[in-house]
Scaffold this active site. Structure first.
Site, PDB file in Angstrom:
ATOM      1  N   GLN A 176       0.851  -1.195   0.000  1.00 57.87           N
ATOM      2  CA  GLN A 176       0.000   0.000   0.000  1.00 57.87           C
ATOM      3  C   GLN A 176       0.883   1.240   0.000  1.00 57.87           C
ATOM      4  O   GLN A 176       0.385   2.349  -0.089  1.00 57.87           O
ATOM      5  CB  GLN A 176      -0.859   0.022   1.273  1.00 57.87           C
ATOM      6  CG  GLN A 176      -1.793  -1.160   1.392  1.00 57.87           C
ATOM      7  CD  GLN A 176      -2.401  -1.211   2.794  1.00 57.87           C
ATOM      8  OE1 GLN A 176      -3.372  -0.529   3.077  1.00 57.87           O
ATOM      9  NE2 GLN A 176      -1.846  -2.016   3.661  1.00 57.87           N
ATOM     10  N   HIS A 191      -1.521   1.396  -4.385  1.00 54.73           N
ATOM     11  CA  HIS A 191      -1.836   2.820  -4.167  1.00 54.73           C
ATOM     12  C   HIS A 191      -0.918   3.732  -4.977  1.00 54.73           C
ATOM     13  O   HIS A 191      -0.850   4.928  -4.716  1.00 54.73           O
ATOM     14  CB  HIS A 191      -1.759   3.170  -2.678  1.00 54.73           C
ATOM     15  CG  HIS A 191      -2.837   2.521  -1.866  1.00 54.73           C
ATOM     16  ND1 HIS A 191      -2.788   2.395  -0.505  1.00 54.73           N
ATOM     17  CD2 HIS A 191      -4.021   1.964  -2.242  1.00 54.73           C
ATOM     18  CE1 HIS A 191      -3.893   1.779  -0.066  1.00 54.73           C
ATOM     19  NE2 HIS A 191      -4.644   1.506  -1.107  1.00 54.73           N
ATOM     20  N   GLY A 205       2.700  -4.478   9.124  1.00 56.43           N
ATOM     21  CA  GLY A 205       2.534  -3.050   9.407  1.00 56.43           C
ATOM     22  C   GLY A 205       1.374  -2.364   8.709  1.00 56.43           C
ATOM     23  O   GLY A 205       1.538  -1.291   8.157  1.00 56.43           O
ATOM     24  N   SER A 216      -2.820  -1.230   9.367  1.00 56.79           N
ATOM     25  CA  SER A 216      -3.886  -1.175  10.366  1.00 56.79           C
ATOM     26  C   SER A 216      -5.171  -1.809   9.842  1.00 56.79           C
ATOM     27  O   SER A 216      -6.106  -2.030  10.597  1.00 56.79           O
ATOM     28  CB  SER A 216      -4.167   0.285  10.730  1.00 56.79           C
ATOM     29  OG  SER A 216      -4.691   0.956   9.601  1.00 56.79           O
TER      30      SER A 216
HETATM   31  P1  NAD Z   1      -1.665   2.875   8.942  1.00 48.66           P
HETATM   32  O1  NAD Z   1      -0.947   4.153   9.211  1.00 48.66           O
HETATM   33  O2  NAD Z   1      -3.140   2.861   8.958  1.00 48.66           O
HETATM   34  O3  NAD Z   1      -1.170   1.789   9.994  1.00 48.66           O
HETATM   35  C1  NAD Z   1       0.188   1.569  10.244  1.00 48.66           C
HETATM   36  C2  NAD Z   1       0.323   0.219  10.896  1.00 48.66           C
HETATM   37  O4  NAD Z   1       1.712  -0.044  11.053  1.00 48.66           O
HETATM   38  C3  NAD Z   1      -0.308   0.150  12.298  1.00 48.66           C
HETATM   39  O5  NAD Z   1      -1.061  -1.048  12.381  1.00 48.66           O
HETATM   40  C4  NAD Z   1       0.910   0.134  13.230  1.00 48.66           C
HETATM   41  O6  NAD Z   1       0.676  -0.633  14.397  1.00 48.66           O
HETATM   42  C5  NAD Z   1       1.951  -0.526  12.356  1.00 48.66           C
HETATM   43  N1  NAD Z   1       3.342  -0.190  12.685  1.00 48.66           N
HETATM   44  C6  NAD Z   1       3.855   1.011  13.048  1.00 48.66           C
HETATM   45  N2  NAD Z   1       5.187   0.918  13.198  1.00 48.66           N
HETATM   46  C7  NAD Z   1       5.522  -0.353  12.905  1.00 48.66           C
HETATM   47  C8  NAD Z   1       6.742  -1.063  12.854  1.00 48.66           C
HETATM   48  N3  NAD Z   1       7.913  -0.477  13.143  1.00 48.66           N
HETATM   49  N4  NAD Z   1       6.735  -2.373  12.479  1.00 48.66           N
HETATM   50  C9  NAD Z   1       5.566  -2.989  12.193  1.00 48.66           C
HETATM   51  N5  NAD Z   1       4.372  -2.373  12.210  1.00 48.66           N
HETATM   52  C10 NAD Z   1       4.346  -1.075  12.565  1.00 48.66           C
HETATM   53  O7  NAD Z   1      -1.046   2.318   7.600  1.00 48.66           O
HETATM   54  P2  NAD Z   1      -1.714   1.520   6.417  1.00 48.66           P
HETATM   55  O8  NAD Z   1      -2.565   0.442   6.957  1.00 48.66           O
HETATM   56  O9  NAD Z   1      -0.596   1.165   5.495  1.00 48.66           O
HETATM   57  O10 NAD Z   1      -2.653   2.602   5.694  1.00 48.66           O
HETATM   58  C11 NAD Z   1      -2.207   3.907   5.470  1.00 48.66           C
HETATM   59  C12 NAD Z   1      -2.351   4.403   4.043  1.00 48.66           C
HETATM   60  O11 NAD Z   1      -1.450   5.510   3.867  1.00 48.66           O
HETATM   61  C13 NAD Z   1      -1.960   3.376   3.047  1.00 48.66           C
HETATM   62  O12 NAD Z   1      -2.900   3.459   2.049  1.00 48.66           O
HETATM   63  C14 NAD Z   1      -0.615   3.824   2.482  1.00 48.66           C
HETATM   64  O13 NAD Z   1      -0.696   3.849   1.068  1.00 48.66           O
HETATM   65  C15 NAD Z   1      -0.447   5.262   2.891  1.00 48.66           C
HETATM   66  N6  NAD Z   1       0.878   5.513   3.490  1.00 48.66           N
HETATM   67  C16 NAD Z   1       1.999   5.202   2.810  1.00 48.66           C
HETATM   68  C17 NAD Z   1       3.235   5.428   3.378  1.00 48.66           C
HETATM   69  C18 NAD Z   1       4.476   5.068   2.621  1.00 48.66           C
HETATM   70  O14 NAD Z   1       4.448   4.990   1.401  1.00 48.66           O
HETATM   71  N7  NAD Z   1       5.564   4.771   3.328  1.00 48.66           N
HETATM   72  C19 NAD Z   1       3.336   5.991   4.641  1.00 48.66           C
HETATM   73  C20 NAD Z   1       2.154   6.333   5.299  1.00 48.66           C
HETATM   74  C21 NAD Z   1       0.925   6.093   4.707  1.00 48.66           C
END
Ligand code: NAD
Length: 265
Positions: free
Chosen positions: A103, A121, A211, A213
């Site tokens: 994602q 995404h 990782g 939610s």
């Molecule tokens: P979310 O923010 O809803 O949830 C993050 C999840 O990661 C949580 O369940 C949390 O407990 C877990 N987490 C946090 N730190 C962690 C770690 N060190 N190791 C393992 N797990 C960990 O994220 P989502 O479910 O991916 O949804 C968010 C949306 O935002 C997605 O659609 C994504 O495309 C986008 N997004 C992308 C990025 C990126 O490209 N890096 C960053 C933030 C959000």
């Protein structure tokens, strides 16, 4: 049996699909957007990540959007793949991981060396044509240069709009203006990637959820679909998002957990 050893055994049988969310990139320095330190605390996603409002704001108050673009890309550009990204790439090279469905839009799986990445995404380093679907990759150095130049641009409306649009360019096939290949809130997911993801969900023997939610649909239904196809579901997270279907839940940071599993492979 030690749960890490059990997961290693399952992975060694092959047919693994890894499904990642923002959590895997947390250790690379990219905050989860919804968390306390997340971008959405300071930037309202209904303005900055929802079409057509974002386009409207860009055309009426471009510096509002360009300030967001600068902050967003400075975070992305400074990120490096974490040990978790690198282990997943090694597992693909070893023929055990078939593909990653992500994602995330940060390109870190590709940076780590994964070739089979299904980005549901989009990707922040790509632009695409809404008319014909043509996708163009932007080199990280090119994006870095663009961000540096954007920081020094005067906030005059038309030159600023033109500067950003010129960077995105036009479609080489139909000359339509290109836009970022990022799925904004409320937008349809890229159909080709979804078809590919659904196929992987049907075929996988082991499904590792890392990782996420589970708050974003349809991605949140993927673990259920994989489970229904008979996959062994492993979840790695700080707290479980799919407790009802997890065969194994490994609590902890993605890199630590992957390192522990990898020590048994
Ligand atoms: P979310 O923010 O809803 O949830 C993050 C999840 O990661 C949580 O369940 C949390 O407990 C877990 N987490 C946090 N730190 C962690 C770690 N060190 N190791 C393992 N797990 C960990 O994220 P989502 O479910 O991916 O949804 C968010 C949306 O935002 C997605 O659609 C994504 O495309 C986008 N997004 C992308 C990025 C990126 O490209 N890096 C960053 C933030 C959000």
């Amino acid at each position: 049996m030690n749960p890490y050893k059990l997961c290693a055994q399952k992975i060694k049988e092959g047919g693994v699909v890894v499904f990642t969310g923002a959590g895997i990139s947390r250790e690379s320095g990219i905050p989860t957007f919804r968390g306390k330190e997340g971008l959405w605390q300071r930037y309202d996603p209904s303005i900055y990540a929802t079409m057509p409002q974002t386009l409207f704001t860009f055309l009426s108050h471009p510096s509002k959007i360009t300030n967001f673009i600068i902050e967003f890309y400075e975070i992305l550009l400074s990120a490096q793949p974490s040990p978790a990204h690198r282990i997943i790439s090694q597992l693909e090279k070893a023929g055990l991981v078939k593909a990653v469905i992500t994602q995330n839009i940060d390109n870190l799986h590709e940076d780590a060396g994964n070739n089979q990445v299904c980005e549901i995404h989009g990707n922040a380093y790509e632009v695409f044509c809404i008319r014909c679907g043509y996708i163009e990759k932007r080199d990280k150095d090119e994006v870095k240069k663009f961000i540096e130049e954007l920081k020094n641009k005067p906030a005059k409306r038309f030159p600023l709009i033109k500067f950003v649009l010129d960077f995105m360019g036009k479609c080489r096939d139909c000359y339509t203006r290109l836009r970022p290949n990022i799925v904004f809130f409320g937008e349809e997911l890229p159909p080709k990637e979804i078809v590919r993801a659904k196929q992987l969900l049907k075929e996988c023997k082991v499904f590792i959820v890392v990782g996420t939610s589970g708050g974003v649909y349809p991605a949140a239904s993927f673990p259920y679909e994989a489970k229904q196809s008979g996959a062994f579901v492993i979840e790695i997270n700080l707290s479980p998002s799919f407790q009802d279907i997890d065969d194994v839940f490994l609590e902890g940071k993605a890199s630590q957990v992957f390192e522990e599993i990898f020590s048994f492979i």
